[in-house]
Design an enzyme around this catalytic site. Structure first.
Site, mmCIF file in Angstrom:
data_model
loop_
_atom_site.group_PDB
_atom_site.id
_atom_site.type_symbol
_atom_site.label_atom_id
_atom_site.label_comp_id
_atom_site.label_asym_id
_atom_site.label_seq_id
_atom_site.Cartn_x
_atom_site.Cartn_y
_atom_site.Cartn_z
ATOM 1 N N LYS A 179 0.880 -1.189 0.000
ATOM 2 C CA LYS A 179 0.000 0.000 0.000
ATOM 3 C C LYS A 179 0.907 1.226 0.000
ATOM 4 C CE LYS A 179 -2.090 3.079 1.670
ATOM 5 N NZ LYS A 179 -1.845 4.419 1.150
ATOM 6 N N GLY A 233 5.806 5.226 8.744
ATOM 7 C CA GLY A 233 5.004 6.444 8.690
ATOM 8 C C GLY A 233 5.039 7.129 10.041
ATOM 9 N N GLU A 236 1.672 8.655 15.027
ATOM 10 C CA GLU A 236 0.219 8.664 15.263
ATOM 11 C C GLU A 236 -0.439 7.522 14.488
ATOM 12 O OE1 GLU A 236 2.178 11.364 14.937
ATOM 13 O OE2 GLU A 236 1.837 11.785 17.069
ATOM 14 N N THR A 237 -0.068 7.373 13.212
ATOM 15 C CA THR A 237 -0.657 6.283 12.421
ATOM 16 C C THR A 237 -0.162 4.934 12.945
ATOM 17 O OG1 THR A 237 -0.595 7.764 10.513
ATOM 18 C CG2 THR A 237 -1.077 5.473 10.061
ATOM 19 N N GLY A 238 1.099 4.869 13.338
ATOM 20 C CA GLY A 238 1.666 3.625 13.876
ATOM 21 C C GLY A 238 0.868 3.127 15.074
ATOM 22 N N GLU A 255 8.006 1.542 11.802
ATOM 23 C CA GLU A 255 9.117 2.489 11.642
ATOM 24 C C GLU A 255 8.470 3.864 11.656
ATOM 25 O OE1 GLU A 255 12.362 2.139 11.376
ATOM 26 O OE2 GLU A 255 12.417 -0.043 11.336
ATOM 27 N N CYS A 289 12.724 10.871 8.351
ATOM 28 C CA CYS A 289 12.464 10.412 9.715
ATOM 29 C C CYS A 289 13.680 10.660 10.599
ATOM 30 C CB CYS A 289 12.119 8.944 9.701
ATOM 31 S SG CYS A 289 13.372 7.939 8.897
ATOM 32 N N GLU A 390 7.725 16.240 16.116
ATOM 33 C CA GLU A 390 8.330 16.088 14.787
ATOM 34 C C GLU A 390 7.653 17.058 13.821
ATOM 35 O OE1 GLU A 390 7.381 12.560 12.437
ATOM 36 O OE2 GLU A 390 9.499 12.385 11.917
HETATM 37 P P1 NAD Z 1 1.530 8.631 7.478
HETATM 38 O O1 NAD Z 1 1.537 7.952 8.782
HETATM 39 O O2 NAD Z 1 0.530 9.683 7.232
HETATM 40 O O3 NAD Z 1 1.322 7.558 6.291
HETATM 41 C C1 NAD Z 1 2.178 6.467 6.087
HETATM 42 C C2 NAD Z 1 1.437 5.400 5.302
HETATM 43 O O4 NAD Z 1 0.357 4.925 6.092
HETATM 44 C C3 NAD Z 1 0.817 5.885 3.994
HETATM 45 O O5 NAD Z 1 0.857 4.876 3.018
HETATM 46 C C4 NAD Z 1 -0.619 6.153 4.404
HETATM 47 O O6 NAD Z 1 -1.510 6.102 3.306
HETATM 48 C C5 NAD Z 1 -0.865 5.029 5.385
HETATM 49 N N1 NAD Z 1 -1.921 5.300 6.374
HETATM 50 C C6 NAD Z 1 -2.368 6.503 6.823
HETATM 51 N N2 NAD Z 1 -3.356 6.323 7.729
HETATM 52 C C7 NAD Z 1 -3.514 4.982 7.868
HETATM 53 C C8 NAD Z 1 -4.372 4.169 8.672
HETATM 54 N N3 NAD Z 1 -5.280 4.704 9.518
HETATM 55 N N4 NAD Z 1 -4.263 2.829 8.568
HETATM 56 C C9 NAD Z 1 -3.355 2.268 7.742
HETATM 57 N N5 NAD Z 1 -2.525 2.989 6.937
HETATM 58 C C10 NAD Z 1 -2.601 4.329 7.011
HETATM 59 O O7 NAD Z 1 3.006 9.156 7.242
HETATM 60 P P2 NAD Z 1 3.572 10.013 6.028
HETATM 61 O O8 NAD Z 1 3.093 11.412 6.170
HETATM 62 O O9 NAD Z 1 3.316 9.304 4.743
HETATM 63 O O10 NAD Z 1 5.142 9.937 6.325
HETATM 64 C C11 NAD Z 1 5.781 10.766 7.210
HETATM 65 C C12 NAD Z 1 6.054 10.062 8.515
HETATM 66 O O11 NAD Z 1 6.779 8.860 8.268
HETATM 67 C C13 NAD Z 1 6.950 10.860 9.454
HETATM 68 O O12 NAD Z 1 6.422 10.810 10.747
HETATM 69 C C14 NAD Z 1 8.292 10.141 9.392
HETATM 70 O O13 NAD Z 1 9.099 10.311 10.522
HETATM 71 C C15 NAD Z 1 7.861 8.738 9.192
HETATM 72 N N6 NAD Z 1 8.946 7.942 8.597
HETATM 73 C C16 NAD Z 1 9.613 7.042 9.400
HETATM 74 C C17 NAD Z 1 10.688 6.314 8.887
HETATM 75 C C18 NAD Z 1 11.439 5.330 9.723
HETATM 76 O O14 NAD Z 1 12.174 4.510 9.167
HETATM 77 N N7 NAD Z 1 11.311 5.355 11.040
HETATM 78 C C19 NAD Z 1 11.083 6.515 7.557
HETATM 79 C C20 NAD Z 1 10.378 7.453 6.789
HETATM 80 C C21 NAD Z 1 9.308 8.146 7.320
#
Ligand code: NAD
Length: 495
Positions: A179, A233, A236-238, A255, A289, A390
């Protein structure tokens, strides 16, 4: 510089076929100028469940997991080769959709190829153990693939971060439903299209569905036929994913976000520390990140270092990633722009001292895009939002520190624990501080990983589990103990 882009429309890839979505398409737009870049499926719950069914069938048939490791390795090697061969077109599409400078897009794709190649070798190194065991003649400890994996990926490094999941999942013998982020579905589906052209992957092993995360991603996480979710991501989503996955105790890898510290000691090689600390935050316009968004400088060198730092950051060329002169691109979306400007306002309101940037670029061509100037706040206090949350934008906060103990204490004052940089020439100091900081990675006199051989992941609210390295492979494997009694008078079962 304008790059010509043929706007392509991608369907979902399910069970080895391209399947039109039942609910139309989403669009992705160039964050530098608002132009349409690509369209991808707006998937429905039925689309997600049909992708999971295909992945389940492919896994349960053993069509992939029972292949020889050398055959899985060959597919991964070809995946790496195809990325290298197509790097020209892929990097342009990545820049158009994500905004990062073209050289950085190429760097990301090379990282993806390198990771896929690494897991091609790793596929042939899944080994078990035969421990001495008092209750049986022979004990075998073997590893088996986890099963069907949902791979949920963000937009900031959409292809390398996907390869961090796809490489080990395929090496382990799992099947996947990918996804991608709605912002970068075009480049992700182009990558899937290239993978689909590789011989030797049975239908249903690789599936991909696109659409908004809160609907499509959530359906994937909730689906009872998915054995594991690997997510990159925001924290919050995690958190939501962990809650949803708890319904059937799915395995999860998270992550998540970070608020990493860049520590500059007075004995550092300043010629390396200065550009290192500048690009640690401003690379990808702070949308990393592991961005070093908190700069801590030892008080004895603070004034001199910060004078040079502001000069260097002020000279960064902001612009369209397709312009070869560009060093820092735009923010991914209008929403992200608003969020970042909101953090800048909050820092001012809380009393931090703005010492560089702090505004959106709006003159001429800039007006069409989401450009924010490199921004620095000094006089920051640890309780401020800008220090604790962040931002995911080109915004740095700076604090002086006195000594090693204070550097460790300030660094650890965070709910995150992803990474950090430290710059010093003293080995005892390096060892004390790198062991004192509670993060998954510490880069010493450098920023970023040298290669896929080492693990990456977070302490605290930066995540669960590890990616890359053999640790990343183990996340896609189960461990089974087989206890063999070979003699007729085997011991009776007893406690
Ligand atoms: P996000 O959490 O908004 O989205 C990440 C993914 O999750 C996307 O594919 C999104 O469509 C999906 N998603 C969103 N809501 C969801 C839900 N309720 N259920 C399931 N899937 C859902 O993050 P973003 O804005 O795409 O990315 C930025 C974030 O990612 C930052 O916080 C960054 O620190 C983090 N990030 C972490 C790492 C790491 O390795 N730790 C690497 C890159 C980015």
């Amino acid at each position: 510089m304008q790059a010509k882009n043929e706007v392509k429309t991608y369907s979902n890839y399910i069970g080895g076929k391209w399947q039109k979505p039942s609910d139309g398409y989403i669009e992705s737009r160039n964050p530098a100028n608002g132009d349409l870049v690509s369209r991808a499926a707006r998937s429905t719950p039925e689309d997600v469940s049909s992708a999971v069914e295909e992945a389940r069938k492919a896994f349960d048939s053993g069509a992939w997991s029972s292949k020889r490791p050398s055959e899985r390795a060959k597919v991964l090697r070809e995946a790496a080769e195809v990325v290298r061969r197509e790097i020209g077109g892929l990097s342009v599409l990545l820049t158009l959709e994500n905004g990062k400078p073209l050289a950085d897009a190429k760097g990301e794709l090379l990282n993806a190829a390198n990771v896929l190649e690494y897991y091609s070798s790793a596929a042939r190194h899944v080994v078990g153990k035969v421990p001495r065991y008092s209750g049986a003649d022979i004990s075998l400890v073997v590893h088996e693939p986890v099963g069907v994996c949902g791979l949920i990926v963000p937009w900031n490094s959409p292809i390398s971060l996907l390869s961090w999941k796809l490489g080990p999942a395929l090496a382990a013998g799992c099947t996947v439903v990918i996804k991608p982020s709605a912002n970068t579905s075009g480049i992700s589906m182009r990558f899937i299209e290239l993978l689909a052209s590789i011989d030797g992957v049975p239908p249903g092993v690789i599936n991909a569905v696109t659409g908004p995360g809160d609907k499509v991603g959530a359906e994937l996480v909730k689906n009872g036929k998915v054995d594991k979710v690997s997510f990159t991501g925001s924290t919050e989503t995690g958190r939501k994913i962990m809650e949803m996955a708890s319904a059937n105790l799915k395995k999860v890898n998270l992550e998540c976000g970070g608020k990493s510290t860049d520590l500059v000691f007075d004995d550092a090689n300043m010629e390396a520390a200065l550009p290192g600390a500048v690009w640690s935050i401003f690379r990808s316009a702070g949308q990393s990140c592991n961005a070093g968004s908190r700069l801590l400088v030892q008080d004895t060198v603070y004034d001199d270092f910060m004078r040079k730092y502001k000069e260097a950051a002020g000279a960064i060329k902001v612009g369209d990633g397709m312009d070869p002169a560009t060093e820092m691109g735009p923010l991914i979306s209008k929403g992200q722009l608003e969020r970042v400007l909101g953090y800048i306002d909050s820092a001012k309101e809380e009393g931090a001292r703005l010492s560089l940037g702090g505004d959106r670029l709006v003159d001429g061509e800039y007006a069409k895009g989401n450009f924010v100037r490199p921004t620095i706040f000094e006089g920051v206090e640890r309780k401020m939002k800008i220090f604790q949350e962040e931002v995911f934008g080109p915004v740095l906060c700076v604090l002086p520190f006195r000594d090693e103990d204070e550097a460790i204490e300030i660094s650890n004052d965070s709910r995150f624990g992803l990474a950090g940089d430290l710059w010093s020439r003293s080995l005892p100091r390096i060892m004390k501080v790198s062991q004192g900081i509670r993060t998954g990675t510490v880069w010493v006199n450098r920023h970023l990983n040298p290669g896929p051989e080492v693990p990456f992941g977070g302490y605290k609210q930066s995540g669960l589990g590890r990616e890359t390295g053999m640790e990343g492979l183990m996340e896609y494997l189960q461990t089974k103990h087989i206890s063999l009694q070979l003699t007729e008078q085997g011991e009776r079962v007893r406690r």
